[in-house]
Scaffold this motif. Structure first.
Motif, PDB file in Angstrom:
ATOM      1  N   SER A 159       0.839  -1.198   0.000  1.00 51.18           N
ATOM      2  CA  SER A 159       0.000   0.000   0.000  1.00 51.18           C
ATOM      3  C   SER A 159       0.875   1.249   0.000  1.00 51.18           C
ATOM      4  O   SER A 159       2.077   1.182   0.273  1.00 51.18           O
ATOM      5  CB  SER A 159      -0.927   0.015   1.216  1.00 51.18           C
ATOM      6  N   ASN A 177      -2.999   4.126   3.504  1.00 55.52           N
ATOM      7  CA  ASN A 177      -3.045   2.693   3.208  1.00 55.52           C
ATOM      8  C   ASN A 177      -3.856   2.391   1.944  1.00 55.52           C
ATOM      9  O   ASN A 177      -4.726   1.514   1.933  1.00 55.52           O
ATOM     10  CB  ASN A 177      -3.620   1.912   4.399  1.00 55.52           C
ATOM     11  N   GLU A 207       4.611   1.911   1.877  1.00 54.23           N
ATOM     12  CA  GLU A 207       4.495   1.425   3.250  1.00 54.23           C
ATOM     13  C   GLU A 207       5.844   0.960   3.792  1.00 54.23           C
ATOM     14  O   GLU A 207       6.616   0.288   3.101  1.00 54.23           O
ATOM     15  CB  GLU A 207       3.498   0.266   3.308  1.00 54.23           C
TER      16      GLU A 207
END
Length: 299
Positions: A159, A177, A207
């Motif tokens: 993400s 996210n 991420e």
């Protein structure tokens, strides 16, 4: 005596160079933790001892000369090439350096070697940000997407976090996210009817990566501005004859993004250069175009 010594040193140096088993060794200068480091080795053909192959090994060592990864020894055909693959551990410290050594093993011993310094970099992603156009008007909808690839240009999973800032550096929207679908995350941002005009910034972070690894992209918000277009005039014939009764031209106009421009065309032409070359221009030609063209003639 001195000349003889220099001659012997030159011969010995040349002989030592000829005895080197390696033609070339190719290895990367940088790598990331967990990546596969490949070293390509090409062995010189041997004409003196008629060896058909040479035993070669490769190893990767840290600054304390501890072996991190190794492969071989294995036989490499003289005059041929082979690849050595060394898998880097995941827990290597970025910013440090390691030494890759490739060496031959004649008769079980150690022969010639080549060493390379490999820097370990942080395992970062390649992030690209795109929008459907570079300039928006107040009230329009901004369509964008984030593309995330690894260093081998393979689509990443996971993400990303996306933030949009106005020209005063205020965060106008945040997407946390956002999942990647085959390496792509799409988003939309609605502009208000009275936004702050100027340059907006889209920032994306993969991420687990630090904030200093984020990628940013700019787009502009401005009042309505006539789009830019280009205009071209093309004659129907490559050559215009002085005896021709008519001359046809095609006028086209296209926007920078490829669409046709709708509107009226105001055209004018000047035959001054033509009349200099074509003396005795027929009167009927002048009369046919005098409503459209300004004709100047010289004797």
């Amino acid at each position: 005596m001195t000349l003889a010594l220099l001659f012997l040193l030159a011969v010995a140096s040349r002989a030592a160079k000829q005895q080197d088993d390696f033609d070339y060794v190719i290895a990367p200068k940088m790598a990331s933790p967990g990546e596969n480091v490949t070293a390509y080795v090409h062995i010189l053909p041997h004409t003196q001892d008629q060896r058909s192959s040479v035993r070669v090994s490769a190893r990767l060592q840290d600054i304390r000369r501890r072996i991190i990864a190794s492969q071989g020894p294995k036989h490499v055909t003289t005059g041929g090439q082979d690849a050595f693959n060394l898998q880097l551990p995941q827990d290597l410290t970025p910013g440090t350096g390691y030494t890759l050594t490739v060496e031959t093993h004649p008769n079980g011993g150690v022969g010639y070697n080549r060493s390379f310094y490999i820097a370990v970099r942080r395992k970062t992603k390649i992030i690209m940000i795109q929008t459907d156009k570079p300039i928006y008007k107040p009230g329009e909808n901004v369509l964008g997407r984030i593309i995330v690839l690894d260093r081998n240009l393979i689509a990443s999973t996971g993400s990303v976090m996306i933030s949009i800032q106005n020209p005063k550096s205020y965060v106008m929207s945040r997407f946390a996210n956002m999942p990647l679908d085959t390496g792509v995350a799409k988003f939309e941002f609605q502009l208000s009817e009275q936004p702050v005009l100027g340059t907006y910034k889209i920032c994306a972070t993969y991420e687990g990566e630090p904030q200093d690894q984020q990628k940013c992209f700019d787009f502009k918000v401005d009042r309505y501005v006539l789009p830019k277009f280009s205009c071209s005039v093309t004659p129907s014939d490559d050559v215009l004859l002085c005896t021709s009764r008519t001359a046809c031209f095609t006028v086209t106009a296209k926007y920078s993004y490829g669409h046709n421009v709708k509107g009226k065309v105001e055209a004018s032409a000047d035959l001054s250069e033509l009349s200099l070359q074509c003396r005795g221009l027929p009167n009927y030609f002048v009369e046919a175009v005098q409503d459209l063209l300004l004709v100047q003639c010289w004797d």
